[in-house]
Design a protein around this motif. Structure first.
Motif, PDB file in Angstrom:
ATOM      1  N   LYS A  24      51.310  12.776 -38.219  1.00  0.00           N
ATOM      2  CA  LYS A  24      52.626  12.676 -38.850  1.00  0.00           C
ATOM      3  C   LYS A  24      53.182  14.059 -39.186  1.00  0.00           C
ATOM      4  O   LYS A  24      54.375  14.324 -38.975  1.00  0.00           O
ATOM      5  CB  LYS A  24      52.536  11.809 -40.107  1.00  0.00           C
ATOM      6  N   LEU A  25      52.337  14.925 -39.709  1.00  0.00           N
ATOM      7  CA  LEU A  25      52.788  16.276 -40.031  1.00  0.00           C
ATOM      8  C   LEU A  25      53.305  16.992 -38.787  1.00  0.00           C
ATOM      9  O   LEU A  25      54.403  17.579 -38.808  1.00  0.00           O
ATOM     10  CB  LEU A  25      51.644  17.079 -40.649  1.00  0.00           C
ATOM     11  N   ALA A  26      52.523  16.970 -37.727  1.00  0.00           N
ATOM     12  CA  ALA A  26      52.938  17.651 -36.492  1.00  0.00           C
ATOM     13  C   ALA A  26      54.245  17.072 -35.975  1.00  0.00           C
ATOM     14  O   ALA A  26      55.156  17.810 -35.566  1.00  0.00           O
ATOM     15  CB  ALA A  26      51.835  17.537 -35.436  1.00  0.00           C
ATOM     16  N   PHE A  27      54.352  15.750 -35.994  1.00  0.00           N
ATOM     17  CA  PHE A  27      55.551  15.083 -35.491  1.00  0.00           C
ATOM     18  C   PHE A  27      56.790  15.513 -36.257  1.00  0.00           C
ATOM     19  O   PHE A  27      57.813  15.881 -35.662  1.00  0.00           O
ATOM     20  CB  PHE A  27      55.369  13.567 -35.590  1.00  0.00           C
ATOM     21  N   TRP A  28      56.733  15.501 -37.584  1.00  0.00           N
ATOM     22  CA  TRP A  28      57.917  15.780 -38.381  1.00  0.00           C
ATOM     23  C   TRP A  28      58.248  17.263 -38.445  1.00  0.00           C
ATOM     24  O   TRP A  28      59.429  17.640 -38.544  1.00  0.00           O
ATOM     25  CB  TRP A  28      57.769  15.180 -39.778  1.00  0.00           C
ATOM     26  N   ILE A  29      57.247  18.132 -38.370  1.00  0.00           N
ATOM     27  CA  ILE A  29      57.536  19.570 -38.240  1.00  0.00           C
ATOM     28  C   ILE A  29      58.294  19.828 -36.949  1.00  0.00           C
ATOM     29  O   ILE A  29      59.316  20.538 -36.925  1.00  0.00           O
ATOM     30  CB  ILE A  29      56.230  20.390 -38.284  1.00  0.00           C
ATOM     31  N   GLU A 116      57.950  29.071 -33.672  1.00  0.00           N
ATOM     32  CA  GLU A 116      56.761  29.158 -32.824  1.00  0.00           C
ATOM     33  C   GLU A 116      57.127  28.856 -31.376  1.00  0.00           C
ATOM     34  O   GLU A 116      58.069  28.111 -31.099  1.00  0.00           O
ATOM     35  CB  GLU A 116      55.706  28.172 -33.308  1.00  0.00           C
ATOM     36  N   SER A 117      56.368  29.417 -30.453  1.00  0.00           N
ATOM     37  CA  SER A 117      56.664  29.242 -29.029  1.00  0.00           C
ATOM     38  C   SER A 117      56.101  27.941 -28.470  1.00  0.00           C
ATOM     39  O   SER A 117      56.401  27.585 -27.329  1.00  0.00           O
ATOM     40  CB  SER A 117      56.100  30.427 -28.227  1.00  0.00           C
ATOM     41  N   ARG A 118      55.289  27.235 -29.276  1.00  0.00           N
ATOM     42  CA  ARG A 118      54.714  25.959 -28.840  1.00  0.00           C
ATOM     43  C   ARG A 118      54.890  24.919 -29.940  1.00  0.00           C
ATOM     44  O   ARG A 118      54.850  25.249 -31.120  1.00  0.00           O
ATOM     45  CB  ARG A 118      53.212  26.107 -28.553  1.00  0.00           C
ATOM     46  N   ALA A 119      55.079  23.677 -29.516  1.00  0.00           N
ATOM     47  CA  ALA A 119      55.143  22.584 -30.487  1.00  0.00           C
ATOM     48  C   ALA A 119      53.779  22.421 -31.161  1.00  0.00           C
ATOM     49  O   ALA A 119      52.748  22.864 -30.641  1.00  0.00           O
ATOM     50  CB  ALA A 119      55.555  21.293 -29.794  1.00  0.00           C
ATOM     51  N   PHE A 120      53.772  21.777 -32.312  1.00  0.00           N
ATOM     52  CA  PHE A 120      52.536  21.543 -33.048  1.00  0.00           C
ATOM     53  C   PHE A 120      51.901  20.225 -32.607  1.00  0.00           C
ATOM     54  O   PHE A 120      52.602  19.284 -32.233  1.00  0.00           O
ATOM     55  CB  PHE A 120      52.816  21.508 -34.555  1.00  0.00           C
ATOM     56  N   ASP A 121      50.571  20.186 -32.625  1.00  0.00           N
ATOM     57  CA  ASP A 121      49.844  18.963 -32.320  1.00  0.00           C
ATOM     58  C   ASP A 121      48.790  18.742 -33.393  1.00  0.00           C
ATOM     59  O   ASP A 121      48.379  19.680 -34.088  1.00  0.00           O
ATOM     60  CB  ASP A 121      49.194  19.029 -30.934  1.00  0.00           C
ATOM     61  N   ALA A 122      48.372  17.504 -33.560  1.00  0.00           N
ATOM     62  CA  ALA A 122      47.467  17.147 -34.648  1.00  0.00           C
ATOM     63  C   ALA A 122      46.117  17.850 -34.535  1.00  0.00           C
ATOM     64  O   ALA A 122      45.540  18.267 -35.539  1.00  0.00           O
ATOM     65  CB  ALA A 122      47.273  15.634 -34.678  1.00  0.00           C
ATOM     66  N   GLU A 123      45.613  17.993 -33.326  1.00  0.00           N
ATOM     67  CA  GLU A 123      44.261  18.513 -33.128  1.00  0.00           C
ATOM     68  C   GLU A 123      44.107  19.933 -33.655  1.00  0.00           C
ATOM     69  O   GLU A 123      43.068  20.288 -34.232  1.00  0.00           O
ATOM     70  CB  GLU A 123      43.897  18.473 -31.642  1.00  0.00           C
ATOM     71  N   HIS A 124      45.128  20.762 -33.466  1.00  0.00           N
ATOM     72  CA  HIS A 124      45.022  22.173 -33.839  1.00  0.00           C
ATOM     73  C   HIS A 124      45.888  22.514 -35.055  1.00  0.00           C
ATOM     74  O   HIS A 124      46.111  23.694 -35.343  1.00  0.00           O
ATOM     75  CB  HIS A 124      45.437  23.061 -32.665  1.00  0.00           C
ATOM     76  N   LEU A 125      46.365  21.517 -35.768  1.00  0.00           N
ATOM     77  CA  LEU A 125      47.373  21.756 -36.789  1.00  0.00           C
ATOM     78  C   LEU A 125      46.870  22.644 -37.918  1.00  0.00           C
ATOM     79  O   LEU A 125      47.542  23.607 -38.310  1.00  0.00           O
ATOM     80  CB  LEU A 125      47.875  20.418 -37.359  1.00  0.00           C
ATOM     81  N   ASP A 126      45.702  22.353 -38.473  1.00  0.00           N
ATOM     82  CA  ASP A 126      45.211  23.157 -39.596  1.00  0.00           C
ATOM     83  C   ASP A 126      45.066  24.626 -39.219  1.00  0.00           C
ATOM     84  O   ASP A 126      45.478  25.514 -39.980  1.00  0.00           O
ATOM     85  CB  ASP A 126      43.864  22.622 -40.086  1.00  0.00           C
ATOM     86  N   GLN A 127      44.476  24.892 -38.053  1.00  0.00           N
ATOM     87  CA  GLN A 127      44.305  26.274 -37.620  1.00  0.00           C
ATOM     88  C   GLN A 127      45.649  26.968 -37.429  1.00  0.00           C
ATOM     89  O   GLN A 127      45.819  28.128 -37.815  1.00  0.00           O
ATOM     90  CB  GLN A 127      43.509  26.339 -36.310  1.00  0.00           C
ATOM     91  N   ARG A 128      46.609  26.246 -36.876  1.00  0.00           N
ATOM     92  CA  ARG A 128      47.901  26.865 -36.620  1.00  0.00           C
ATOM     93  C   ARG A 128      48.703  27.070 -37.901  1.00  0.00           C
ATOM     94  O   ARG A 128      49.439  28.057 -38.029  1.00  0.00           O
ATOM     95  CB  ARG A 128      48.692  26.040 -35.604  1.00  0.00           C
ATOM     96  N   LEU A 129      48.566  26.174 -38.862  1.00  0.00           N
ATOM     97  CA  LEU A 129      49.249  26.376 -40.135  1.00  0.00           C
ATOM     98  C   LEU A 129      48.656  27.560 -40.889  1.00  0.00           C
ATOM     99  O   LEU A 129      49.377  28.346 -41.518  1.00  0.00           O
ATOM    100  CB  LEU A 129      49.176  25.109 -40.985  1.00  0.00           C
ATOM    101  N   ASP A 130      47.335  27.704 -40.841  1.00  0.00           N
ATOM    102  CA  ASP A 130      46.706  28.870 -41.461  1.00  0.00           C
ATOM    103  C   ASP A 130      47.137  30.163 -40.766  1.00  0.00           C
ATOM    104  O   ASP A 130      47.420  31.173 -41.415  1.00  0.00           O
ATOM    105  CB  ASP A 130      45.184  28.746 -41.431  1.00  0.00           C
ATOM    106  N   ARG A 131      47.203  30.134 -39.440  1.00  0.00           N
ATOM    107  CA  ARG A 131      47.655  31.304 -38.696  1.00  0.00           C
ATOM    108  C   ARG A 131      49.111  31.613 -39.020  1.00  0.00           C
ATOM    109  O   ARG A 131      49.503  32.773 -39.172  1.00  0.00           O
ATOM    110  CB  ARG A 131      47.472  31.068 -37.195  1.00  0.00           C
ATOM    111  N   ALA A 132      49.923  30.576 -39.172  1.00  0.00           N
ATOM    112  CA  ALA A 132      51.328  30.772 -39.516  1.00  0.00           C
ATOM    113  C   ALA A 132      51.469  31.433 -40.887  1.00  0.00           C
ATOM    114  O   ALA A 132      52.368  32.257 -41.104  1.00  0.00           O
ATOM    115  CB  ALA A 132      52.069  29.442 -39.497  1.00  0.00           C
ATOM    116  N   ALA A 133      50.573  31.079 -41.816  1.00  0.00           N
ATOM    117  CA  ALA A 133      50.613  31.696 -43.137  1.00  0.00           C
ATOM    118  C   ALA A 133      50.311  33.187 -43.050  1.00  0.00           C
ATOM    119  O   ALA A 133      50.986  34.016 -43.685  1.00  0.00           O
ATOM    120  CB  ALA A 133      49.614  31.009 -44.070  1.00  0.00           C
TER     121      ALA A 133
END
Length: 221
Positions: A24-29, A116-133
């Motif tokens: 849900k998070l990835a979808f709505w982001i 971001e240059s790529r859409a977000f997906d559930a599998e990698h979401l935590d890592q990508r949100l931390d990287r975004a921070a």
């Protein structure tokens, strides 16, 4: 973009109910960022809009020149229609309670995170949100940890949405001398700071200020 937005409109709302929080998070982001792009494309260049702000409260080339861009313009998702405000404040902030969205939601302004240059997906979401921070602090330079001037300058998101950033119990004591509303955001900045900046922040002797938000359009000409 049109094809992607059509897929958002066609999602089965019953299927959405069975999704995980990460899905849900990835979808709505992704939905929020895509419809922000759609709003800009539909009104570009915003400086030529007949709705340009006559009081000049914001830059002429700003998303804020589009009336109701967040509050009353509705976009098709899952067979219904949602405003950008509803996506951000009700679904992502209130229902899903994820403060790191503030490092990835794009308001098409220089003051907001880079798209971001790529859409977000559930599998990698935590890592990508931390990287975004981390990117928000250092690549995008939205936070200024200025050891030479003994200062920490925070972006306005940490002021506007301070309540989203719950204080980290392990580091909250470092920032006891600062205003209560700033303590939570400071613990989050500390979490993603590099070792040298963490050592500086632990001393708790810096001047804290908030940077002015730049609403000018973040585009490339």
């Amino acid at each position: 973009l049109d094809r992607y937005l059509q897929t958002l409109a066609n999602v089965d709302p019953q299927a959405h109910e069975s999704w995980t929080r990460q899905q849900k998070l990835a979808f709505w982001i992704n939905a929020y960022n895509a419809y922000t792009l759609r709003a800009i494309v539909d009104h570009y260049p915003v400086t030529h809009s007949i709705f340009a702000d006559p009081l000049r409260r914001y830059p002429a080339d700003s998303i804020r020149q589009i009336p109701g861009v967040w509050g009353w313009r509705k976009w098709p998702v899952m067979g219904s229609k949602f405003t950008l405000d509803h996506m951000e404040h009700t679904i992502l902030r209130q229902d899903l309670k994820e403060p790191r969205i503030h490092f990835v939601l794009v308001c098409a302004s220089i003051g907001c995170p880079l798209l971001e240059s790529r859409a977000f997906d559930a599998e990698h979401l935590d890592q990508r949100l931390d990287r975004a921070a981390v990117n928000y602090l250092y690549r995008d330079r939205k936070v200024q940890i200025d050891r030479a001037q003994n200062a920490v300058r925070l972006p306005q998101i940490f002021n506007w949405f301070a309540g989203d950033f719950a204080p980290d119990a392990q580091t909250v004591a470092f920032f006891a001398r600062y205003p209560r509303a700033a303590v939570g955001p400071l613990t989050w900045v500390y979490r993603y700071a590099n070792p040298g900046d963490k050592e500086f922040m632990r001393q708790g002797k810096f001047d804290l200020t908030y940077l002015e938000y730049d609403w000018a359009l973040n585009d490339r000409r």
